[in-house]
Design a protein around this motif. Structure first.
Motif, short mmCIF file in Angstrom:
data_model
loop_
_atom_site.label_atom_id
_atom_site.label_comp_id
_atom_site.label_asym_id
_atom_site.label_seq_id
_atom_site.Cartn_x
_atom_site.Cartn_y
_atom_site.Cartn_z
N THR A 1 0.65 -1.27 0.15
CA THR A 1 0.03 -0.02 -0.40
C THR A 1 0.79 1.25 0.29
OG1 THR A 1 -0.57 -0.21 2.48
CG2 THR A 1 -1.85 -1.09 1.16
N ALA B 1 -9.60 -5.39 -1.57
CA ALA B 1 -9.29 -4.05 -1.40
C ALA B 1 -9.48 -4.89 -0.15
CB ALA B 1 -10.53 -3.17 -1.19
N THR B 2 -8.87 -6.03 0.77
CA THR B 2 -9.58 -6.08 1.59
C THR B 2 -8.20 -5.92 2.28
OG1 THR B 2 -10.15 -8.89 1.27
CG2 THR B 2 -9.57 -7.71 3.93
N GLU C 1 -8.07 -2.19 3.02
CA GLU C 1 -9.06 -1.86 3.78
C GLU C 1 -8.38 -2.02 5.70
OE1 GLU C 1 -12.40 -3.08 2.34
OE2 GLU C 1 -13.24 -1.99 1.14
N ASN C 2 -8.16 -2.84 5.52
CA ASN C 2 -7.72 -3.56 6.24
C ASN C 2 -6.39 -1.93 7.95
OD1 ASN C 2 -9.60 -5.18 7.44
ND2 ASN C 2 -7.68 -6.67 6.40
N LYS D 1 -8.58 1.20 8.38
CA LYS D 1 -9.82 0.93 9.04
C LYS D 1 -9.31 -0.16 10.37
CE LYS D 1 -13.73 0.62 5.54
NZ LYS D 1 -14.08 0.29 5.18
N ASN E 1 -5.27 3.70 13.84
CA ASN E 1 -4.51 2.69 12.57
C ASN E 1 -3.32 2.26 12.61
OD1 ASN E 1 -3.13 4.65 10.89
ND2 ASN E 1 -4.30 4.12 8.82
N LYS F 1 -5.90 4.48 0.95
CA LYS F 1 -6.92 2.55 0.74
C LYS F 1 -6.71 2.50 -1.16
CE LYS F 1 -11.27 2.33 0.81
NZ LYS F 1 -12.57 2.75 1.28
#
Length: 686
Positions: free
Chosen positions: A304, A461-462, A465-466, A469, A486, A531
């Motif tokens: 990411t 997207a997991t 997103e993790n 989020k 986060n 994201k």
């Protein structure tokens, strides 16, 4: 459950065998209680399942070919076995070399067994100075002074060395993607077999005697100490299995060649190391191990793209791979200076590895093994790559950045929850036109890696997103007024305190720009929260299956094909290569992990070449001829040997800048050689 009861009775008999001290009996009884409690786990599965045969693939290799990547044999051995300070619950190095498989006299770490689990071992490999235990690539050792023992060290090369097999030839891909199941606690996999082997060794007198004879000889005191230490190891395993290793947290099985890196780091650091159980989160976003050549050029790293600094990346990784670290006391308060950050993390090892990786080039396609290149087709593919791919994958060459830094406790930098101004100012400082301090990146040029929003790229997207989020209570690390953070901000709070502490412990100071160099070429530590996934350059990508960040697409051909044509379920674990489609052969064979793309975290959507107006469309539909042309070009993209034949290749890696020269990386490697000599002396004296 019958085998569980049998083992528990055996453990109980062993625990009550005199003579035994009260403290040791208490220790043993705790282990028995731990085995029987909590669904009777030693890593997440009932012991009855543990005793199945190891889950192994079968490989027939007659030759290992090291691809031309610019490394000497010394460079390669440095990367393979330089310790970074990680530990597997304190497992002793020599234990792994002597333990036997459950229900067997076969050595657990024998060549065929380890290869069957996906680790890399040369045929007829012999012990060496850097690998005295004759273990797989990436399994080194370090001396733990607190324990007075050599501990197994899981190094960078364990997960970042690949092999492609074709007609009996193993093509070694240094810096490539591993395909083992190190993180997987399924029955018959490495970690479960290791743990039950240790438990059975204590429970089975015959197995114990063989093990103790090999490790401690006939010295009763040493045998007694060995028994105690093996019990302590298993207690730590049980404890870990009830925390970050709890199988209830791993809802998407990682299988072979993947781990939920950020999820595991978060659970280990914020749950296990800080002792805050509420911080445990579901880890359901496994990612493939990324390839490492050219990574030193990137402005932002990780899938990411959330951080920019080599040292922060490496220390964070070592924490996730269980490098012991002291952070808080029994009341959850940060330890005082001098105690905070006590760890086996080896900064010199990381600096040595990082410097060595800067020499690593992408692998060159071996025409004598995998087939001749069709130059006409590759030339067509070059034009298609420029049209369809280069806008994202670049490389986007940029001038080095001038990073603003904090010069006082009151300084706040945009986008950062926390900055250690003293660490910032320990680098090489210059001043801009407004007389504000900055660190100027030492690289001659960098590759600006773009982020592609998950809604645009459309891939699973997991993981992204993790990262954004999932929230953690960072306990005593939290700034005043903050409640939760986060993963990125939490790591920033920790790393900003931990790395300066590690530098101080290791005597690494700003003298001669040492901190600037160790930081990764004078780059201050920063975090971003997006994201999105980064689009990295693709030199040598032909040698790095499977594809997408989560490994959900087995070949590049599948990746260029319509979504409906991509495999929904396929086998992963074998390293047999398909030189036509550029990826692994994926038929189901014994030992393979079944990759199911219908499961959350495993989706194979996105990155689509299609004429349909759908999420994840990044280009027009490609014809069969165009797909094959792109594949042909990717085999040689950037390879200087093909520049002239292709009529000039804008991706030619011979034209890219070289890394800055600096003595500190070599000095770090030299200090490790000195450490090796001291370790050898320690070993001789034992």
């Amino acid at each position: 459950m019958d085998l569980l009861r049998t083992l528990a009775r055996a453990l109980s008999r062993r625990a009550n065998t005199p003579p035994v001290s009260r403290s040791r009996r208490k220790l043993r009884n705790r282990l028995i209680a731990g085995v029987l409690a909590g669904a009777a786990t030693l890593g997440g599965f009932s012991l009855s399942k543990y005793f199945q045969s190891p889950n192994l693939v079968t490989e027939e290799i007659t030759e290992v070919r090291y691809l031309d990547q610019g490394w000497t044999e010394e460079d390669r051995q440095r990367f393979y076995f330089t310790p970074q300070g990680t530990e597997l619950q304190g497992l002793h190095y020599d234990w792994l070399t002597k333990l036997e498989l459950p229900n067997s006299k076969t050595r657990l770490a024998s060549e065929n067994i380890m290869r069957g689990w996906g680790f890399i071992v040369d045929p007829e490999q012999q012990p060496s100075d850097s690998n005295p235990g004759n273990l797989p690539v990436g399994m080194g050792r370090h001396w733990n002074p607190d324990a007075g023992a050599f501990r197994l060290d899981l190094g960078c090369a364990l997960c970042h060395t690949g092999e492609l097999h074709y007609k009996g030839t193993a093509l070694r891909v240094d810096g490539g993607q591993a395909i083992h199941g190190m993180s997987t606690s399924a029955a018959g996999e490495f970690i479960t077999s290791l743990n039950v082997a240790a438990a059975e060794t204590l429970a089975n007198p015959a197995k114990w005697n063989r093990f103790a004879d090999a490790i401690a000889g006939e010295d009763e005191d040493k045998r007694d100490q060995l028994q105690s230490e093996l019990w302590q190891y298993l207690l730590r395993v049980v404890d870990f299995a009830q925390g970050p290793g709890n199988p209830d947290l791993i809802t998407t099985t990682e299988g072979r060649g993947r781990t939920d890196a950020v999820g595991r780091i978060g659970n280990v650091v914020f749950g296990y190391n800080l002792g805050i159980k509420e911080n445990y989160h579901t880890a359901n976003a496994p990612v493939s191990y990324p390839f490492l050549w050219d990574i030193w050029r990137f402005d932002w790293v990780q899938y990411t793209g959330f951080t920019n600094q080599a040292m922060a990346r490496n220390v964070g990784e070592s924490l996730g791979v269980m490098a012991p670290v002291a952070l808080v006391d029994e009341n959850g308060n940060l330890l005082p200076e001098g105690e905070f950050g006590r760890s086996t993390i080896n900064l010199e090892g990381m600096q040595c590895i990082e410097t060595t990786l800067r020499k690593l080039r992408p692998p060159k396609w071996p025409q004598d093994v995998l087939g001749k290149i069709d130059i006409a087709r590759a030339t067509q593919g070059k034009a298609l790559f420029a049209e369809q791919c280069a806008s994202c994958h670049g490389p986007h060459i940029s001038k080095p950045y001038q990073w603003p830094v904090a010069d006082s406790p009151a300084t706040r930098l945009p986008g950062q929850i926390d900055v250690n101004w003293q660490w910032d100012m320990s680098g090489q400082i210059s001043y801009n036109a407004e007389n504000r301090p900055q660190r100027e990146d030492w690289r001659r040029s960098i590759w600006a890696v773009p982020w592609i929003d998950v809604a645009t790229i459309g891939t699973d997207a997991t993981a992204a997103e993790n990262y954004v989020k999932n929230e953690y209570s960072a306990g005593p690390l939290l700034p005043e007024g903050a409640d939760k953070v986060n993963a990125g901000h939490g790591l920033q709070l920790l790393i900003n305190q931990l790395i300066p502490s590690l530098y101080q412990q290791r005597g690494i100071s700003s003298d001669n720009n040492a901190i600037a160099d160790y930081d990764g070429l004078n780059v201050p530590f920063r975090i971003v929260n997006k994201k999105a996934y980064k689009a990295r350059p693709l030199h040598g990508v032909w040698a790095t299956p499977p594809y997408l960040h989560n490994g959900s697409v087995p070949t590049i051909y599948d990746l260029l094909s319509p979504l409906a044509a991509r495999p929904v379920r396929f086998g992963i674990g074998h390293r047999e290569y398909n030189p036509i489609r550029l990826g692994y052969i994926t038929d189901m064979r014994e030992g393979n992990f079944v990759f199911d793309t219908t499961i959350k975290g495993n989706h194979n959507t996105g990155h689509l070449f299609t004429d349909a107006d759908v999420s994840g469309r990044i280009g027009r539909r490609l014809t069969e001829r165009e797909r094959m042309a792109l594949l042909e070009y990717l085999k040689v993209m950037g390879n200087p040997d093909f520049d002239q034949a292709l009529g000039g290749d804008p991706q030619n890696w011979a034209n890219y800048s070289t890394p800055p020269e600096g003595p500190l990386g070599e000095q770090a490697c030299e200090s490790l050689r000195s450490d090796d000599m001291q370790m050898a002396a320690q070993e001789t004296s034992q």
